[in-house]
Design a protein around this motif. Structure first.
Motif, short mmCIF file in Angstrom:
data_model
loop_
_atom_site.label_atom_id
_atom_site.label_comp_id
_atom_site.label_asym_id
_atom_site.label_seq_id
_atom_site.Cartn_x
_atom_site.Cartn_y
_atom_site.Cartn_z
N ALA A 84 0.84 -1.21 0.00
CA ALA A 84 0.00 0.00 0.00
C ALA A 84 0.87 1.25 0.00
CB ALA A 84 -0.92 -0.01 1.22
N SER A 85 1.97 1.23 0.72
CA SER A 85 2.86 2.39 0.75
C SER A 85 3.39 2.70 -0.64
CB SER A 85 4.03 2.13 1.71
OG SER A 85 3.57 1.95 3.03
N GLN A 86 3.78 1.66 -1.37
CA GLN A 86 4.27 1.88 -2.73
C GLN A 86 3.15 2.38 -3.64
OE1 GLN A 86 6.37 -1.65 -4.22
NE2 GLN A 86 6.85 -2.21 -2.11
N LYS A 87 1.97 1.81 -3.49
CA LYS A 87 0.85 2.17 -4.36
C LYS A 87 0.40 3.62 -4.14
CE LYS A 87 -2.47 0.69 -7.24
NZ LYS A 87 -2.21 0.05 -8.54
N LEU A 88 0.36 4.04 -2.90
CA LEU A 88 -0.19 5.35 -2.57
C LEU A 88 0.88 6.42 -2.40
CD1 LEU A 88 -2.96 4.26 -0.02
CD2 LEU A 88 -3.21 4.81 -2.44
N ALA A 89 2.13 6.07 -2.64
CA ALA A 89 3.21 7.06 -2.49
C ALA A 89 3.01 8.30 -3.35
CB ALA A 89 4.56 6.40 -2.80
N PRO A 90 2.57 8.19 -4.62
CA PRO A 90 2.36 9.42 -5.41
C PRO A 90 1.37 10.39 -4.76
CG PRO A 90 2.39 7.51 -6.84
CD PRO A 90 2.36 6.98 -5.45
N LEU A 91 0.32 9.86 -4.13
CA LEU A 91 -0.64 10.71 -3.45
C LEU A 91 0.03 11.45 -2.29
CD1 LEU A 91 -3.48 11.73 -2.69
CD2 LEU A 91 -3.79 9.59 -1.41
N VAL A 92 0.79 10.71 -1.48
CA VAL A 92 1.45 11.33 -0.32
C VAL A 92 2.48 12.36 -0.78
CG1 VAL A 92 2.72 10.92 1.80
CG2 VAL A 92 1.10 9.20 0.97
N LEU A 93 3.23 12.03 -1.82
CA LEU A 93 4.23 12.97 -2.34
C LEU A 93 3.59 14.24 -2.87
CD1 LEU A 93 6.55 10.40 -4.15
CD2 LEU A 93 7.11 11.70 -2.10
N THR A 94 2.45 14.10 -3.49
CA THR A 94 1.73 15.28 -3.97
C THR A 94 1.31 16.18 -2.81
OG1 THR A 94 0.89 14.06 -5.89
CG2 THR A 94 -0.29 16.07 -5.28
N LEU A 95 0.76 15.57 -1.76
CA LEU A 95 0.37 16.35 -0.59
C LEU A 95 1.60 16.99 0.07
CD1 LEU A 95 -2.26 13.98 1.10
CD2 LEU A 95 -2.68 15.95 -0.39
N ALA A 96 2.72 16.27 0.07
CA ALA A 96 3.94 16.80 0.68
C ALA A 96 4.43 18.04 -0.05
CB ALA A 96 5.02 15.72 0.69
N VAL A 97 4.48 17.97 -1.36
CA VAL A 97 4.97 19.11 -2.14
C VAL A 97 4.00 20.29 -2.05
CG1 VAL A 97 5.49 19.91 -4.48
CG2 VAL A 97 6.35 17.70 -3.69
#
Length: 540
Positions: free
Chosen positions: A286-299
């Motif tokens: 799940a971490s790999q799958k949802l990483a783009p979402l988290v990275l978007t929120l981070a930026v």
């Protein structure tokens, strides 16, 4: 009852909680309450030093996931244990907490409180917060972690709601409801983990971190995603990540300064610590799958927090928004999945606590002198309080990650470690460095530089020739009055700030010992995620 391992962590957990009870019972003798609280905090600092030197980096590098473990059966019918242990990341967070609490108590020694409130209450609640934070960082049973995660809200709620600013009730309720909502959603995932483990383990369900991690790769991706989201929401609120951040500016602005330092310096790190300890190892797919979402929120958080920081007029809200930007960098490093970036993020958590904690303290010192939180009510402070201006500059330069300060190496590791796997997100995040320089220098220029001006400064100096931030005072007159009307740092304030200045410089030039503690745990987390390390090992 099965016991095992060292009792060091148990003692580290019990001492501040017991101290809080003793201090709370000394409400009628505030002087004794303060002395006992400081004594307990210094004992805790000494115990943390013992834990630090008892931790073996060599064992961690050899594959020992947790050290100084202690466990007793708690609720056997539910598979829960009172299990404690530390890795390198938990150790540095314990050290940060142990360093900040005596500093916070020293600042709060003469802090002005709302009418009818006792300093003994503040000191007791600060110690209780420290004890519960220790529990969060050392728990190796997921249910026990959840208990500490929820319990730590209580003392901070009362610190804000009883001892904070004019809108303290609103800020305290908002903080509590946001965090409680995230915690309740996480509870559903905690229960889900127990059910899933019961289907895969011969002895039934468990909350033990090590056993849950061993079966993590066997859990279907769809199940992992649902469980991940429950933990992620709680941690994203706590961190906070945009758009779950709106409670922090209110809580940070209304909290008493000492509580605010722990809030933005340590308590918020529970969210990013949770990403590292629970989201990545227990839900790798799940971490790999949802990483783009988290990275978007981070930026988004990096850029949004920086832009809003520039527009703030309230100094405490300014510090809160800078923290939102910094948390974006930490989340970027965590979900870029490289050992360098993970190590940088863990170090960033420590360095942010030091630099932002110091920035919060100097803001509190300004407010104590001028009686106003508004940036426009200050100006030219360097002419009447040069030491205060100097430490404000050091805190600001650390916050913008100037080379030679503690934050530089952690930000550098995050960016260089994130680029090989996530170049676009890393480039966008780099823009945030420019914004950081903009908001820090803007704040310093407005409050410390130029002619002596501003309602708060002029009122403290006894000048009544006009109102508004445009009113200015002759520098010679201002310097003559500043020693009494707007004093420079006192001996107590110098003692409070000196350890932070030293840490900013020492970790800026010699971060190696801390990095050596963190790095094996970062490598272990990368292994648990199951992805190849894009930048390989990190040289010492």
């Amino acid at each position: 009852m099965n016991t095992g391992g060292s009792v060091l962590l148990l003692i580290l957990l019990v001492v501040p909680l017991a101290g809080a009870l003793v201090v709370a019972g000394l409400r009628s003798d505030v002087r004794a309450a303060k002395a006992v609280a400081m004594g307990v905090a210094l004992i805790e600092l000494a115990l943390t030093a013992v834990v630090w030197f008892s931790y073996s980096v060599a064992d961690a590098a050899a594959g020992t996931r947790f050290q100084l473990e202690f466990a007793v059966d708690w609720i056997p019918a539910f598979g829960t244990r009172f299990a404690l242990g530390i890795d390198g990341i938990a150790l540095v967070m314990l050290a940060l907490t142990a360093v900040l609490v005596p500093i916070v108590l020293g600042f709060s020694w003469e802090e002005k409180l709302p009418e009818g409130r006792s300093a003994a209450g503040v000191f007791a609640l600060l110690l209780a917060t420290q004890g519960l934070l220790v529990g969060v960082f050392v728990a190796t049973d997921v249910f026990l972690f959840y208990v500490f995660f929820e319990a730590m809200l209580v003392p901070m709620y009362f610190l804000i709601g009883r001892f904070g600013g004019p809108r303290r009730q609103y800020a305290a309720v908002k903080f509590f409801l946001y965090s409680l909502l995230g915690g309740l959603v996480m509870l559903a995932s905690v229960i889900g983990l127990f059910v899933v483990s019961g289907e895969r383990l011969p002895d039934g369900g468990t909350f033990t971190w090590a056993e849950l991690q061993r079966i993590a790769a066997d859990v279907p991706e769809s199940t992992q995603i649902w469980l991940f989201l429950g933990f992620f929401l709680a941690f994203a609120i706590k961190a906070p990540l945009v758009p779950f951040h709106t409670w922090l500016p209110d809580a940070g602005a209304e909290a008493p300064v000492g509580a605010g330092v722990l809030l933005v310096g340590v308590l918020d790190k529970v969210g990013t610590f949770g990403f590292l300890r629970y989201c990545l190892p227990l839900f790798p797919l799940a971490s790999q799958k949802l990483a783009p979402l988290v990275l978007t929120l981070a930026v988004i958080g990096i850029l949004y927090g920086a832009l809003l920081a520039v527009g703030q007029t309230d100094m405490k809200r300014f510090v809160a928004y800078t923290s939102i930007a910094h948390f974006g960098f930490i989340a970027l490093g965590i979900f870029a999945f490289s050992s360098q970036a993970l190590t940088g993020s863990a170090l960033y958590m420590v360095n942010h606590g030091i630099s932002t904690g110091m920035l919060f303290l100097v803001v509190g010192m300004l407010i104590a002198r001028g009686g106003s939180r508004l940036i426009t009510d200050y100006g030219g402070v360097s002419k009447i309080a040069p030491l205060l201006a100097g430490v404000t500059l050091i805190a600001g330069l650390s916050s913008l990650a100037l080379p030679g300060t503690n934050s530089f190496i952690s930000e550098f590791l995050v960016l260089i470690g994130s680029f090989p796997r996530e170049p676009v997100f890393t480039i966008l995040a780099t823009v945030g460095i420019i914004f950081a320089a903009l908001y820090v220098l803007w704040f310093y220029q407005r409050t410390m530089q130029g002619p002596v001006r501003g309602d708060a400064v002029l009122a403290a100096l006894g000048d009544s020739r006009g109102d508004g931030p445009g009113t200015m005072l002759d520098p010679a007159v201002a310097a003559a009055r500043g020693t009494t009307g707007f004093p420079d740092l006192s001996k107590r304030e110098i003692a409070v700030l000196t350890p932070l200045v030293a840490l900013i410089l020492v970790l800026g030039f010699f971060p190696g010992p801390v990095l050596e503690v963190i790095h094996p745990s970062a490598v272990a987390t990368m292994s648990e995620v199951g992805l190849p390390d894009p930048v390989g090992g990190m040289s010492r």
